[in-house]
Enzyme design. Structure first.
Site, short mmCIF file in Angstrom:
data_model
loop_
_atom_site.label_atom_id
_atom_site.label_comp_id
_atom_site.label_asym_id
_atom_site.label_seq_id
_atom_site.Cartn_x
_atom_site.Cartn_y
_atom_site.Cartn_z
N ILE A 12 0.83 -1.23 0.00
CA ILE A 12 0.00 0.00 0.00
C ILE A 12 0.86 1.27 0.00
CG2 ILE A 12 -0.24 0.12 2.54
CD1 ILE A 12 -3.17 1.04 2.06
N GLN A 15 3.64 2.89 -5.31
CA GLN A 15 2.92 3.72 -6.31
C GLN A 15 1.48 3.22 -6.49
OE1 GLN A 15 3.94 5.06 -10.75
NE2 GLN A 15 3.40 2.91 -10.72
N SER A 91 10.30 -4.67 -6.68
CA SER A 91 9.77 -4.39 -8.01
C SER A 91 10.81 -3.85 -8.99
CB SER A 91 8.61 -3.40 -7.89
OG SER A 91 9.10 -2.13 -7.52
N SER A 132 3.24 -9.16 -14.30
CA SER A 132 3.96 -8.10 -15.01
C SER A 132 4.32 -8.48 -16.44
CB SER A 132 5.26 -7.81 -14.24
OG SER A 132 6.16 -7.10 -15.04
N GLU A 134 7.04 -8.00 -17.65
CA GLU A 134 8.42 -8.52 -17.62
C GLU A 134 8.43 -10.04 -17.80
OE1 GLU A 134 11.85 -7.43 -17.12
OE2 GLU A 134 10.83 -5.73 -18.02
N TYR A 155 13.61 -10.96 -11.37
CA TYR A 155 12.29 -10.37 -11.17
C TYR A 155 11.27 -11.05 -12.09
CZ TYR A 155 8.44 -7.03 -11.39
OH TYR A 155 7.17 -6.46 -11.36
N GLY A 191 8.69 5.46 -8.14
CA GLY A 191 9.97 5.49 -7.41
C GLY A 191 11.04 6.19 -8.23
N GLY A 217 21.34 4.31 -18.76
CA GLY A 217 21.93 3.11 -19.36
C GLY A 217 21.54 3.02 -20.82
P1 NAP Z 1 6.49 -0.08 -5.82
O1 NAP Z 1 6.14 1.36 -5.90
O2 NAP Z 1 7.91 -0.49 -5.85
O3 NAP Z 1 5.82 -0.66 -4.50
C1 NAP Z 1 6.16 -1.91 -3.98
C2 NAP Z 1 5.50 -2.08 -2.64
O4 NAP Z 1 5.85 -3.36 -2.09
C3 NAP Z 1 5.94 -1.04 -1.60
O5 NAP Z 1 4.82 -0.68 -0.82
C4 NAP Z 1 6.93 -1.82 -0.76
O6 NAP Z 1 7.09 -1.34 0.56
C5 NAP Z 1 6.25 -3.17 -0.75
N1 NAP Z 1 7.12 -4.25 -0.30
C6 NAP Z 1 8.30 -4.66 -0.84
N2 NAP Z 1 8.79 -5.68 -0.14
C7 NAP Z 1 7.91 -5.94 0.86
C8 NAP Z 1 7.88 -6.86 1.91
N3 NAP Z 1 8.85 -7.77 2.09
N4 NAP Z 1 6.82 -6.85 2.77
C9 NAP Z 1 5.83 -5.94 2.60
N5 NAP Z 1 5.81 -5.03 1.63
C10 NAP Z 1 6.85 -5.03 0.76
O7 NAP Z 1 5.76 -0.90 -6.99
P2 NAP Z 1 4.52 -0.49 -7.90
O8 NAP Z 1 5.04 0.16 -9.12
O9 NAP Z 1 3.51 0.17 -7.09
O10 NAP Z 1 4.00 -1.93 -8.36
C11 NAP Z 1 3.02 -2.64 -7.59
C12 NAP Z 1 3.08 -4.11 -7.96
O11 NAP Z 1 2.82 -4.27 -9.36
C13 NAP Z 1 4.42 -4.78 -7.72
O12 NAP Z 1 4.16 -6.12 -7.36
C14 NAP Z 1 5.11 -4.73 -9.07
O13 NAP Z 1 6.05 -5.77 -9.18
C15 NAP Z 1 3.92 -4.93 -9.97
N6 NAP Z 1 4.02 -4.35 -11.31
C16 NAP Z 1 4.35 -3.03 -11.47
C17 NAP Z 1 4.39 -2.48 -12.73
C18 NAP Z 1 4.73 -1.03 -12.95
O14 NAP Z 1 5.05 -0.66 -14.09
N7 NAP Z 1 4.64 -0.18 -11.94
C19 NAP Z 1 4.07 -3.28 -13.85
C20 NAP Z 1 3.70 -4.59 -13.65
C21 NAP Z 1 3.66 -5.13 -12.38
P3 NAP Z 1 8.13 -0.15 0.92
O15 NAP Z 1 7.36 1.11 0.67
O16 NAP Z 1 8.42 -0.41 2.35
O17 NAP Z 1 9.29 -0.32 0.01
O1 F7E Z 2 13.49 0.40 -16.90
C1 F7E Z 2 16.23 1.18 -19.18
C2 F7E Z 2 16.20 -0.17 -18.52
O2 F7E Z 2 13.57 0.29 -14.42
C3 F7E Z 2 12.93 0.60 -18.18
C4 F7E Z 2 8.94 -2.15 -13.11
O3 F7E Z 2 7.83 -1.44 -12.67
O4 F7E Z 2 8.11 -2.24 -15.36
C5 F7E Z 2 9.21 -1.82 -14.57
O5 F7E Z 2 10.40 -2.47 -14.97
C6 F7E Z 2 14.01 0.48 -19.23
C7 F7E Z 2 14.91 -0.74 -19.10
O6 F7E Z 2 11.47 -0.34 -15.67
C8 F7E Z 2 18.06 3.47 -17.06
O7 F7E Z 2 17.36 -0.91 -18.81
C9 F7E Z 2 18.01 2.96 -19.15
O8 F7E Z 2 15.16 -1.28 -20.37
O9 F7E Z 2 12.09 2.00 -15.54
P1 F7E Z 2 12.69 0.67 -15.54
P2 F7E Z 2 11.37 -1.88 -16.09
O10 F7E Z 2 12.66 -2.58 -15.98
O11 F7E Z 2 10.70 -1.91 -17.42
C10 F7E Z 2 7.80 -3.64 -15.29
C11 F7E Z 2 6.59 -3.88 -16.15
C12 F7E Z 2 7.66 -4.13 -13.90
O12 F7E Z 2 6.89 -5.05 -13.62
C13 F7E Z 2 8.67 -3.65 -12.92
O13 F7E Z 2 8.22 -3.83 -11.59
O14 F7E Z 2 14.88 1.61 -19.11
N1 F7E Z 2 17.10 2.18 -18.54
N2 F7E Z 2 18.61 3.74 -18.26
C14 F7E Z 2 17.09 2.47 -17.23
N3 F7E Z 2 16.35 1.99 -16.21
C15 F7E Z 2 16.57 2.51 -14.98
N4 F7E Z 2 15.82 2.07 -13.95
N5 F7E Z 2 17.52 3.49 -14.76
C16 F7E Z 2 18.30 3.99 -15.77
O15 F7E Z 2 19.14 4.86 -15.53
#
Ligand code: NAP
Ligand code: F7E
Length: 340
Positions: A12, A15, A91, A132, A134, A155, A191, A217
């Site tokens: 919770i 994001q 995440s 996801s 991913e 992941y 984040g 990167g």
């Molecule tokens: P986020 O901002 O990184 O939030 C992750 C949450 O998980 C935070 O509240 C974090 O707590 C909590 N958490 C991590 N480890 C924990 C643990 N051991 N026990 C309890 N809580 C824990 O991620 P989000 O972007 O909101 O994504 C939400 C979910 O959707 C995640 O499962 C992510 O993998 C998945 N997802 C995200 C995306 C995306 O693009 N955003 C896409 C596909 C799937 P803290 O605040 O204490 O760190």
């Molecule tokens: O990277 C490239 C990096 O970390 C996107 C998570 O929410 O979405 C997220 O995962 C791309 C990658 O997101 C930097 O290599 C370049 O190709 O923002 P990202 P992600 O890896 O796509 C999926 C759907 C999830 O489920 C995950 O939880 O951008 N990249 N330069 C970089 N990435 C980061 N982080 N930082 C850089 O400086």
């Protein structure tokens, strides 16, 4: 009279968790937020709803790590929630290469244990798993519910395990357990170490002279980016279905990271090349997911879901919010940018 619903949300403070909690509270749910205890509390994203809803007992915070099964079971037995949203995760894809075991523990095993507890203790509880894009990894776009999983990181592997766990409890034990396969979604609450927010936040800091360059990167990879607000609405819609199922949520349009950089810098009429360096080794991954583009026609047809934000709206929303963080309006930022 119909009783108001209650929901558990793990993650919770994150994001999506924070936007989802706001949505459920507006719909008059009682929300139970499960938060891991840290030495410095990370509740910025939910401070407003804590202030508004905790005192009227619509929001209850419980200090429980998602891997602490017995405490979660106790809570399930005590409150018997209608819905359980499992959003907690390690995440960050890049970091997962260094923390594989913890990533699988938090992202996969916890999901299994929660579902087992629901099966044994409260079978009517609906369960949502945050799966996801991913998981598709190197599979060719466009990706949908039928596309093969080819994860490229710990992941991705962890999310594939949780995806199948969710499906298994649905098929073998009749639990209402759905997977939302969400493509990247961002917001001002993203984040700071994800690439989109890193770009908008660092640009605001460049304007006030706190940073000189944004070091990135690989900027050639492509992502299908939506807005978190649209996606949590889709998550809730999945949980209101009669039958549990798996749904892709995506915009259907993808852009490279370079495109995203260009769009953000263009808002301030700045030449991105002066401020961005690329291929910094610290941000390169041992294996990359190069091309994600989702086909969400199933969700659009069955859930009647469609995103309201496009990428230009998202870039503007994120940049404006980061400018505000440093005391600037968009017009003020444009004036400063002219002098850079
Ligand atoms: P986020 O901002 O990184 O939030 C992750 C949450 O998980 C935070 O509240 C974090 O707590 C909590 N958490 C991590 N480890 C924990 C643990 N051991 N026990 C309890 N809580 C824990 O991620 P989000 O972007 O909101 O994504 C939400 C979910 O959707 C995640 O499962 C992510 O993998 C998945 N997802 C995200 C995306 C995306 O693009 N955003 C896409 C596909 C799937 P803290 O605040 O204490 O760190
Ligand atoms: O990277 C490239 C990096 O970390 C996107 C998570 O929410 O979405 C997220 O995962 C791309 C990658 O997101 C930097 O290599 C370049 O190709 O923002 P990202 P992600 O890896 O796509 C999926 C759907 C999830 O489920 C995950 O939880 O951008 N990249 N330069 C970089 N990435 C980061 N982080 N930082 C850089 O400086």
């Amino acid at each position: 009279m119909k009783k108001n619903k209650s929901a558990f949300i793990t993650g919770i403070t994150g994001q999506d968790g924070s936007y989802l909690a706001e949505l459920l509270l507006k719909k008059n749910y009682t929300v139970h937020g499960l938060i891991r205890r840290t030495s410095v509390l990370n509740i910025d994203r939910i401070q407003e709803i804590i202030d508004k809803y905790e005192k009227i007992r619509k929001l209850k915070i419980h200090y429980i790590d998602v891997t602490d099964t017995s405490s979660i079971t106790n809570l399930i037995l005590k409150y018997k929630p209608n819905e359980f949203y499992n959003l907690a995760a390690m995440s960050h894809v890049g970091i997962s290469f260094f923390t594989g075991e913890a990533t699988l523990n938090i992202n996969s095993l916890a999901c299994y244990r929660i579902l087992e507890s629901i099966m044994k203790n409260h079978k009517s509880c609906k369960f949502y798993q945050a799966s996801s894009s991913e998981m598709f990894g190197s599979s060719k776009p466009p990706q949908n519910e039928k596309t093969e999983f080819n994860p490229q990181s710990p992941y991705g592997v962890s999310k594939v395990a949780a995806f199948h766990t969710t499906k298994y409890f649905r098929q073998a034990h009749g639990i209402f357990a759905s997977n939302g396969i969400l493509f990247n979604h961002e917001s001002p609450r993203r984040g700071l170490n994800f690439v989109t927010r890193k770009i908008t936040h660092s640009l605001a800091r460049i304007l006030i002279g706190k940073e000189k360059k944004i070091e990135l990167g690989d900027i050639s990879t492509k992502r299908d980016w939506g807005h978190s607000k649209d996606y949590v609405r889709g998550i809730w819609m999945m949980m209101q279905q009669k039958k549990a199922d798996d749904f892709v949520l995506s915009t259907g349009i993808n852009y490279s990271i370079e495109d995203f950089v260009k769009k953000v810098f263009r808002i301030l009429n700045l030449d991105w090349k002066k401020f961005v360096t690329t291929n910094n080794k610290a941000y390169l991954r041992p294996s990359e997911v190069r091309n994600l583009k989702g086909d969400s026609s199933k969700a659009r047809k069955i859930l009647k879901w469609k995103p309201k934000y496009n990428l230009d709206d998202l870039c503007l929303d994120m940049l404006k919010s980061d400018l505000k963080l440093y005391g600037m309006t968009l017009d003020e930022a444009k004036k400063i940018a002219k002098k850079l």
